[in-house]
Motif scaffolding. Structure first.
Motif, PDB file in Angstrom:
ATOM      1  N   ALA A 169     -25.855  -1.375 -15.152  1.00 31.44           N
ATOM      2  CA  ALA A 169     -26.692  -0.931 -13.958  1.00 31.44           C
ATOM      3  C   ALA A 169     -26.146  -2.104 -12.972  1.00 31.44           C
ATOM      4  CB  ALA A 169     -28.076  -0.893 -13.889  1.00 31.44           C
ATOM      5  N   ALA A 170     -25.593  -3.095 -13.225  1.00 29.76           N
ATOM      6  CA  ALA A 170     -25.172  -4.049 -12.509  1.00 29.76           C
ATOM      7  C   ALA A 170     -24.082  -4.093 -11.775  1.00 29.76           C
ATOM      8  CB  ALA A 170     -25.988  -4.999 -12.398  1.00 29.76           C
ATOM      9  N   PHE A 171     -22.955  -3.202 -13.074  1.00 27.90           N
ATOM     10  CA  PHE A 171     -22.181  -2.922 -12.687  1.00 27.90           C
ATOM     11  C   PHE A 171     -22.333  -1.691 -11.756  1.00 27.90           C
ATOM     12  CE2 PHE A 171     -18.077  -0.424 -12.749  1.00 27.90           C
ATOM     13  CZ  PHE A 171     -17.310  -1.291 -12.202  1.00 27.90           C
ATOM     14  N   ALA A 172     -22.773  -0.328 -12.283  1.00 26.32           N
ATOM     15  CA  ALA A 172     -22.591   0.302 -11.187  1.00 26.32           C
ATOM     16  C   ALA A 172     -23.440   0.042  -9.059  1.00 26.32           C
ATOM     17  CB  ALA A 172     -24.145   1.776 -11.439  1.00 26.32           C
ATOM     18  N   GLY A 173     -23.756  -0.845  -9.884  1.00 30.95           N
ATOM     19  CA  GLY A 173     -25.166  -0.898  -7.802  1.00 30.95           C
ATOM     20  C   GLY A 173     -24.288  -1.656  -6.863  1.00 30.95           C
ATOM     21  N   ALA A 174     -22.753  -2.851  -8.303  1.00 29.04           N
ATOM     22  CA  ALA A 174     -22.082  -3.418  -7.937  1.00 29.04           C
ATOM     23  C   ALA A 174     -20.581  -2.559  -6.537  1.00 29.04           C
ATOM     24  CB  ALA A 174     -21.516  -4.528  -7.890  1.00 29.04           C
ATOM     25  N   VAL A 175     -20.462  -1.450  -7.898  1.00 30.76           N
ATOM     26  CA  VAL A 175     -19.696  -0.468  -6.826  1.00 30.76           C
ATOM     27  C   VAL A 175     -20.846   0.418  -5.800  1.00 30.76           C
ATOM     28  CG1 VAL A 175     -17.852   1.531  -7.097  1.00 30.76           C
ATOM     29  CG2 VAL A 175     -18.566  -0.598  -9.688  1.00 30.76           C
ATOM     30  N   VAL A 176     -21.626   0.422  -5.949  1.00 41.00           N
ATOM     31  CA  VAL A 176     -22.355   1.069  -4.923  1.00 41.00           C
ATOM     32  C   VAL A 176     -22.205   0.726  -3.699  1.00 41.00           C
ATOM     33  CG1 VAL A 176     -23.644   2.491  -3.865  1.00 41.00           C
ATOM     34  CG2 VAL A 176     -23.553   3.102  -6.023  1.00 41.00           C
ATOM     35  N   PHE A 177     -22.260  -0.707  -3.936  1.00 39.45           N
ATOM     36  CA  PHE A 177     -22.899  -1.988  -2.751  1.00 39.45           C
ATOM     37  C   PHE A 177     -21.583  -1.986  -2.106  1.00 39.45           C
ATOM     38  CE2 PHE A 177     -22.639  -5.934  -0.717  1.00 39.45           C
ATOM     39  CZ  PHE A 177     -23.470  -6.006  -0.200  1.00 39.45           C
ATOM     40  N   GLY A 178     -20.020  -1.916  -2.906  1.00 34.83           N
ATOM     41  CA  GLY A 178     -19.021  -2.550  -2.460  1.00 34.83           C
ATOM     42  C   GLY A 178     -18.707  -1.465  -1.519  1.00 34.83           C
ATOM     43  N   ALA A 179     -18.703   0.332  -1.997  1.00 34.13           N
ATOM     44  CA  ALA A 179     -18.611   1.223  -1.306  1.00 34.13           C
ATOM     45  C   ALA A 179     -19.217   1.657   0.245  1.00 34.13           C
ATOM     46  CB  ALA A 179     -18.140   2.865  -2.372  1.00 34.13           C
ATOM     47  N   VAL A 180     -20.357   1.240  -0.144  1.00 34.93           N
ATOM     48  CA  VAL A 180     -20.974   1.308   1.199  1.00 34.93           C
ATOM     49  C   VAL A 180     -20.972   0.324   2.052  1.00 34.93           C
ATOM     50  CG1 VAL A 180     -23.528   1.795   2.153  1.00 34.93           C
ATOM     51  CG2 VAL A 180     -22.611   2.979  -0.204  1.00 34.93           C
ATOM     52  N   ALA A 181     -21.283  -1.407   1.692  1.00 32.08           N
ATOM     53  CA  ALA A 181     -21.218  -1.818   3.008  1.00 32.08           C
ATOM     54  C   ALA A 181     -20.213  -2.244   3.003  1.00 32.08           C
ATOM     55  CB  ALA A 181     -22.176  -3.052   2.277  1.00 32.08           C
ATOM     56  N   GLY A 182     -18.720  -2.252   2.063  1.00 35.39           N
ATOM     57  CA  GLY A 182     -17.540  -3.111   1.680  1.00 35.39           C
ATOM     58  C   GLY A 182     -17.558  -3.388   3.326  1.00 35.39           C
ATOM     59  N   PRO A 183     -17.256  -2.777   4.307  1.00 36.01           N
ATOM     60  CA  PRO A 183     -16.389  -1.667   5.341  1.00 36.01           C
ATOM     61  C   PRO A 183     -17.082  -3.078   6.314  1.00 36.01           C
ATOM     62  CG  PRO A 183     -16.689   0.257   5.183  1.00 36.01           C
ATOM     63  CD  PRO A 183     -17.635  -0.561   3.381  1.00 36.01           C
ATOM     64  N   ALA A 184     -18.469  -3.106   6.163  1.00 36.75           N
ATOM     65  CA  ALA A 184     -19.007  -3.991   7.327  1.00 36.75           C
ATOM     66  C   ALA A 184     -18.215  -5.359   7.186  1.00 36.75           C
ATOM     67  CB  ALA A 184     -20.508  -3.792   7.101  1.00 36.75           C
ATOM     68  N   LEU A 185     -17.897  -5.576   5.830  1.00 37.61           N
ATOM     69  CA  LEU A 185     -17.686  -7.406   5.440  1.00 37.61           C
ATOM     70  C   LEU A 185     -17.106  -7.526   5.949  1.00 37.61           C
ATOM     71  CD1 LEU A 185     -19.648  -6.909   1.966  1.00 37.61           C
ATOM     72  CD2 LEU A 185     -20.329  -8.624   3.949  1.00 37.61           C
ATOM     73  N   LEU A 186     -15.602  -5.972   5.396  1.00 35.82           N
ATOM     74  CA  LEU A 186     -14.255  -6.248   5.867  1.00 35.82           C
ATOM     75  C   LEU A 186     -13.869  -6.268   6.972  1.00 35.82           C
ATOM     76  CD1 LEU A 186     -12.242  -4.158   3.012  1.00 35.82           C
ATOM     77  CD2 LEU A 186     -12.687  -6.610   2.810  1.00 35.82           C
ATOM     78  N   PHE A 187     -14.350  -5.487   8.214  1.00 32.92           N
ATOM     79  CA  PHE A 187     -13.915  -5.441   9.497  1.00 32.92           C
ATOM     80  C   PHE A 187     -14.981  -5.674  10.664  1.00 32.92           C
ATOM     81  CE2 PHE A 187     -12.485  -1.223   7.527  1.00 32.92           C
ATOM     82  CZ  PHE A 187     -11.162  -1.585   7.493  1.00 32.92           C
ATOM     83  N   ASP A 188     -14.284  -6.107  11.581  1.00 33.84           N
ATOM     84  CA  ASP A 188     -15.103  -6.738  12.483  1.00 33.84           C
ATOM     85  C   ASP A 188     -16.210  -5.242  12.947  1.00 33.84           C
ATOM     86  OD1 ASP A 188     -16.610  -8.592  14.792  1.00 33.84           O
ATOM     87  OD2 ASP A 188     -14.502  -8.263  15.840  1.00 33.84           O
ATOM     88  N   LEU A 189     -17.424  -5.170  12.901  1.00 36.06           N
ATOM     89  CA  LEU A 189     -17.670  -3.612  13.334  1.00 36.06           C
ATOM     90  C   LEU A 189     -18.529  -4.225  14.052  1.00 36.06           C
ATOM     91  CD1 LEU A 189     -18.198  -1.848  10.350  1.00 36.06           C
ATOM     92  CD2 LEU A 189     -16.608  -1.622  11.615  1.00 36.06           C
TER      93      LEU A 189
END
Length: 96
Positions: free
Chosen positions: A27-47
């Motif tokens: 569950a932790a792994f699945a949650g981390a993958v989903v968080f990275g997929a959804v919030a990743g762009p906000a962390l990587l790019f200047d939005l």
């Protein structure tokens, strides 16, 4: 596991412990993958601020919901199967 009378054997307690560990880790792994997929762009790019906040917030919510759903589904499936093994090593039960 269902409701059983008496004490559980060491093997049953070990199986429950392993299943809980598997449920939490997967569950932790699945949650981390989903968080990275959804919030990743906000962390990587200047939005823009509102977009970044929306992505981070929705990533946190989706990850938490997925964590809970995955944990419960794994534990319920283990409970319905009874966590049982064939009664004799090397043999399978007829419904397997």
């Amino acid at each position: 596991m269902g409701f059983t009378r008496g004490r559980r054997s060491q093997a049953e307690r070990d199986a429950i412990t392993v299943e809980i560990g598997y449920a939490l880790c997967s569950a932790a792994f699945a949650g981390a993958v989903v968080f990275g997929a959804v919030a990743g762009p906000a962390l990587l790019f200047d939005l823009p601020g509102p977009v970044a906040k929306a992505l981070l917030g929705s990533g946190i919510v989706l990850a938490a919901v997925l964590f809970a759903v995955r944990t419960v589904s794994v534990l319920l499936r283990f409970g319905h199967e009874g966590g049982s093994q064939p009664s004799q090593p090397g043999r399978t039960s007829p419904d397997s």
